[in-house]
Motif scaffolding. Structure first.
Motif, PDB file in Angstrom:
ATOM      1  N   GLU A   1       5.667  -5.452 -25.046  1.00 16.21           N
ATOM      2  CA  GLU A   1       5.018  -4.552 -25.997  1.00 16.21           C
ATOM      3  C   GLU A   1       6.007  -3.744 -26.837  1.00 16.21           C
ATOM      4  N   LYS A   2       7.300  -3.776 -26.477  1.00 18.17           N
ATOM      5  CA  LYS A   2       8.289  -2.954 -27.184  1.00 18.17           C
ATOM      6  C   LYS A   2       9.523  -3.777 -27.535  1.00 18.17           C
TER       7      LYS A   2
ATOM      8  N   LYS B   1      19.402   3.892 -27.955  1.00 16.47           N
ATOM      9  CA  LYS B   1      19.778   4.153 -26.571  1.00 16.47           C
ATOM     10  C   LYS B   1      18.650   4.832 -25.783  1.00 16.47           C
ATOM     11  N   ILE B   2      17.422   4.549 -26.207  1.00 22.24           N
ATOM     12  CA  ILE B   2      16.249   5.060 -25.507  1.00 22.24           C
ATOM     13  C   ILE B   2      15.724   3.967 -24.589  1.00 22.24           C
ATOM     14  N   PRO B   3      15.478   4.262 -23.308  1.00 18.37           N
ATOM     15  CA  PRO B   3      14.952   3.231 -22.406  1.00 18.37           C
ATOM     16  C   PRO B   3      13.528   2.846 -22.800  1.00 18.37           C
ATOM     17  N   ILE B   4      13.302   1.546 -23.000  1.00  9.85           N
ATOM     18  CA  ILE B   4      11.969   1.085 -23.397  1.00  9.85           C
ATOM     19  C   ILE B   4      11.348   0.162 -22.351  1.00  9.85           C
TER      20      ILE B   4
ATOM     21  N   GLU C   1       3.945 -16.350 -31.836  1.00 10.12           N
ATOM     22  CA  GLU C   1       5.179 -15.645 -32.192  1.00 10.12           C
ATOM     23  C   GLU C   1       5.230 -14.213 -31.673  1.00 10.12           C
ATOM     24  N   ASP C   2       4.162 -13.799 -30.992  1.00  9.07           N
ATOM     25  CA  ASP C   2       4.092 -12.420 -30.495  1.00  9.07           C
ATOM     26  C   ASP C   2       3.748 -12.432 -29.012  1.00  9.07           C
ATOM     27  N   PRO C   3       4.731 -12.144 -28.145  1.00  9.93           N
ATOM     28  CA  PRO C   3       4.470 -12.170 -26.707  1.00  9.93           C
ATOM     29  C   PRO C   3       3.733 -10.951 -26.175  1.00  9.93           C
TER      30      PRO C   3
END
Length: 832
Positions: A85-86, A110-113, A185-187
């Protein structure tokens, strides 16, 4: 180049930089340790080189994801995605690394996603390893005794790999769902998911989590199959072996396959669950099994105001007056957003109007499979139902069935357009702006003139018809009569006797009687069948024949009428100009050779006709005598199944045994001999036997002078299973001119159709899908009966004595055979 050749230091520098670049591209290991990270084009590879993990973008997407894929496969190879989703835009500025005892993905800022989200006692000993089974495992502790903290097998994406599990975690109360991609094309998680239902240990496919539209049925621990997936019991390397595990912590299923096979189970963007295996020879995924079998059985596949049609490509189309909400999504075969109105409805004073004061109108759509209605109203007629819908601004459609008015409010989902072989369906009225359905007002004067002219002409025509009727009545007194009875004509015996010139021109004969060519007074050519050995009384006969008369399908011979006088029973059918299939298939000097494409289309049409008999009729009809003689060919060699419904009709529960043995020697399924209940799978067996004759252009059995018989299916099965040249099985008259893929498909499905155990045979619906190319077919196993033919053909003697002595002869022959030969299966006696 000359400077480098003469300068060893420069050459070493280039080599050193190349090595650094290689290290940057691939860590060269299967592990991400505490002091390592993945970024850019870096990857880790499992020890055996089977799986690879790193940043990847699917298809033409511009976004990057942490993906796992098959390293040696380049087609549709992604098996797991972490940050579904990110996504990230810059893979070089993003990194995947160990942080605070977790595997964490940091984006460009550098933000954890994404994170594994587990607790760990230490962080310096935590590492992530990619294994050869496709499991990414986060471990803690020494390498000699690592403690697993998290596994990708417990957190599946859209693919279920062998060894992984789909179940329910009793500790976290969480379902391990298999969730489809949004599109190719979109998981990102799509609308379709597979999950375990713990109440009966079954799997269910759901739409939008809430709506279940397919279930595997309960788990049968003795047979190790799900109740509604009997094909799981089929033997073969490609067939998964399921294991059920339940304890205080979790309940789940896992499966395994032959370790030489690359296999996977996919929750596809189509909403279908697919079992696939990789074919190295063709470099493509082979579809072994799929559910639901039909695309339009997937709930709301075409979205709001989209109609699904199995006979069209693409399957989805917007209703008239609507257009796709997102054409780009439709181009990617993502129809979930559905359609939107081209012209908005306008409501005022509880009546929908447009600018010129016209009310909204309704688009009439016939042969529809209707969605669940949101409201039911009792009305007297269609006008009242329409008025009820018009008076509610939220009403978008209505349907009327036996004075029961169904009303839909809001968006309409799960619309299906039924084809002829899928049933009649219902009529749905969809609300549209009046401008979408406005009739042209021009040429009104011309229309009025035409109406007057037609009325005058009709009066003259009516007078002529009356004169003709009077003349025909006089002629009928002399030649017999024919009257309408229900949907059929009831003929006098004298009438048919005159039509056939006293049954002088015989077209052929079969298990139910002889067929004669006839000509009705209006010059219509018909085929008249004289039935033999019919024990029913007149009332029962008329009841069954009236049922047959209502059955119409493009691949079924049309019954025009009948005669029932005393013990005389005759049926009148449409005449088929090209005769029966056997006269073309088994070459005569005066017949043309059917080319491969014609044979293939005849096989497909025949299968469609049988699907209609088995699945679409109110009462399931088992033919019981499928053979080339009962496949008639109309114009352009369109196949028509004949003699259907003449065997006993069987109800939906299939619980009764047909007491009278029907059929033709050589085409009978083993269960006819064993005495078990006869189901539609008996027709599947006969169809499979007939498919071999489509291929070879000759009868399946060829007698030798010494009494032995050569059985073509046994030789064909051995060629298919051993991967031999399928063209060697082809009718020599075709000179090798056949589509090898279609030929292989026909041979494989034929072998599946003649499996000894009827539960291993496909349904005719599945056969049609295979022949249409909608699903692929796996290599079949050789039925035990054919194995006996192959291994001991010199000992197989076929007897021609009466059926009353047949059983004792078989037992006698078996006792004299080699000790290695088990008791022959019922197929041996059916072929005797």
């Amino acid at each position: 180049m000359d400077i480098m050749k003469n300068n060893p230091i420069a050459m070493l520098a280039v080599l050193f930089l190349s090595l650094l670049f290689m290290i940057h591209i691939c860590l060269g290991a299967d592990t991400i340790s505490a002091n390592q990270s993945l970024s850019g084009d870096q990857t880790i590879v499992s020890a055996g080189g089977i799986f690879e993990l790193g940043f990847h973008k699917p298809g033409n997407s511009s976004k990057y994801y942490i993906c796992m894929w098959y390293k040696q496969i380049s087609v549709d190879n992604i098996v797991w995605v972490a940050n579904r989703e990110k996504p990230v835009s810059d893979r070089f500025s993003s990194e995947l690394r160990i942080s605070n005892g977790n595997l964490v993905l940091f984006n460009e800022s550098k933000i954890p996603i994404w994170s594994t989200n587990v607790s760990s006692t230490t962080s310096t000993s935590v590492s992530a390893v990619l294994r050869d089974d496709g499991n990414l495992v986060l471990t803690d502790g020494p390498a000699t005794l690592p403690r697993p903290l998290w596994e990708s097998f417990d957190n599946p994406a859209h693919i279920w790999l062998p060894g992984s599990k789909i179940g329910y975690d009793n500790r976290t109360k969480r379902n391990q769902r298999l969730i489809s991609w949004t599109n190719s094309e979109d998981p990102a998680p799509g609308l379709f998911s597979l999950e375990l239902e713990t109440s009966d240990n079954s799997y269910r496919i759901r739409w939008n989590v809430s709506k279940s539209y397919w279930t595997s049925g309960s788990w049968n621990k003795n047979l190790k199959i799900f109740d509604r997936v009997p094909e799981m019991g089929t033997r073969g390397n490609f067939v998964p072996d399921f294991t059920f595990v339940t304890d205080v912590n979790e309940t789940y299923f896992t499966y395994s396959v032959d370790n030489t096979i690359i296999s996977r189970t996919v929750m596809d963007v189509s909403g279908q669950l697919k079992q696939q295996s990789w074919l190295g020879s063709t470099k493509e995924w082979n579809l072994f099994w799929t559910q639901p079998q039909r695309q339009c059985e997937v709930y709301a596949f075409c979205g709001a105001y989209g109609s699904c049609n199995e006979k069209s490509l693409p399957f989805c189309n917007c209703l008239r007056g609507f257009e796709p909400k997102s054409q780009s999504d439709w181009d990617l075969k993502d129809y979930s957003a559905g359609c939107r109105r081209k012209t908005k409805l306008q409501c005022g004073n509880n009546i929908s109007i447009v600018q010129n004061g016209e009310r909204d109108k309704f688009l009439q759509m016939s042969s529809m499979s209707l969605p669940e209605a949101t409201q039911a109203v009792t009305t007297a007629n269609n006008e009242e139902c329409e008025s009820t819908c018009l008076s509610d601004c939220s009403c978008t459609a209505y349907a009327l069935d036996s004075n029961n008015c169904s009303i839909w409010t809001g968006d309409i989902l799960n619309l299906k357009q039924l084809s002829e072989d899928e049933g009649t369906g219902k009529t749905l009225y969809v609300r549209l702006a009046a401008s979408e359905l406005r009739s042209p007002k021009k040429h009104n004067g011309a229309v009025t003139g035409v109406v007057v002219g037609v009325a005058a002409g009709s009066a003259v025509l009516l007078g002529l018809i009356v004169l003709l009727i009077l003349r025909q009545r006089k002629k009928a007194l002399r030649l017999g009569k024919a009257v309408v009875e229900g949907s059929l004509m009831a003929f006098d015996y004298r009438y048919l006797q005159n039509a056939t010139q006293n049954f002088s021109e015989k077209l052929g004969g079969g298990g139910f009687g002889s067929v004669f060519k006839g000509r009705l007074p209006d010059s219509t050519v018909v085929a008249v069948k004289q039935l033999e050995s019919m024990s029913q009384g007149e009332k029962q006969f008329r009841t069954e024949i009236s049922t047959i008369g209502t059955i119409q399908h493009v691949n079924l011979v049309r019954l025009r009428g009948f005669c029932c006088e005393g013990r005389k029973r005759l049926l009148v059918y449409d005449y088929m100009s090209n005769g029966s299939l056997d006269s073309h298939l088994f070459q005569n000097k005066n017949s043309n050779v059917l080319d491969w494409n014609t044979r293939y289309q005849i096989a497909l049409g025949t299968a469609r006709g049988l699907v209609y008999l088995h699945e679409k009729c109110r009462d399931c009809i088992i033919h019981c005598d499928i053979k080339p003689e009962n496949i008639l060919l109309g114009d352009e060699y369109c196949p028509k199944v004949a003699d259907f419904g003449l065997a006993k009709l069987v109800g939906r529960d299939f619980s009764r045994v047909l007491t009278t043995m029907r059929g033709t020697r050589g085409y009978l399924a083993p269960e006819w001999i064993s005495g078990v209940a006869i189901t539609p799978k008996a027709d599947v067996y006969s169809f499979g036997i007939m498919l071999f004759e489509f291929v070879s252009g000759r009868r399946n059995t060829e007698p030798f002078a010494d009494g032995r018989v050569k059985f073509f299916p046994s030789w064909a099965a051995s060629i298919i299973i051993e991967g031999g040249d399928v063209l060697a099985l082809l009718d020599p008259n075709l000179e090798g001119n056949a589509d090898v893929e279609e030929l292989t498909r026909v041979c494989r499905v034929a072998c599946w159709c003649i499996q000894d155990d009827e539960t291993h045979r496909p349904s005719m619906g599945q056969v049609v899908q295979i022949l249409e190319g909608a699903i692929d077919v796996n290599l079949p196993s050789i039925p035990r009966s054919l194995e006996i033919f192959i291994e001991h053909q010199e000992n197989i003697i076929f007897f021609t004595e009466s059926s009353s002595r047949r059983s004792s002869q078989i037992r006698s022959n078996t006792s004299n055979a080699s000790s290695e030969v088990k008791s022959p299966t019922p197929l041996l006696s059916s072929m005797s």
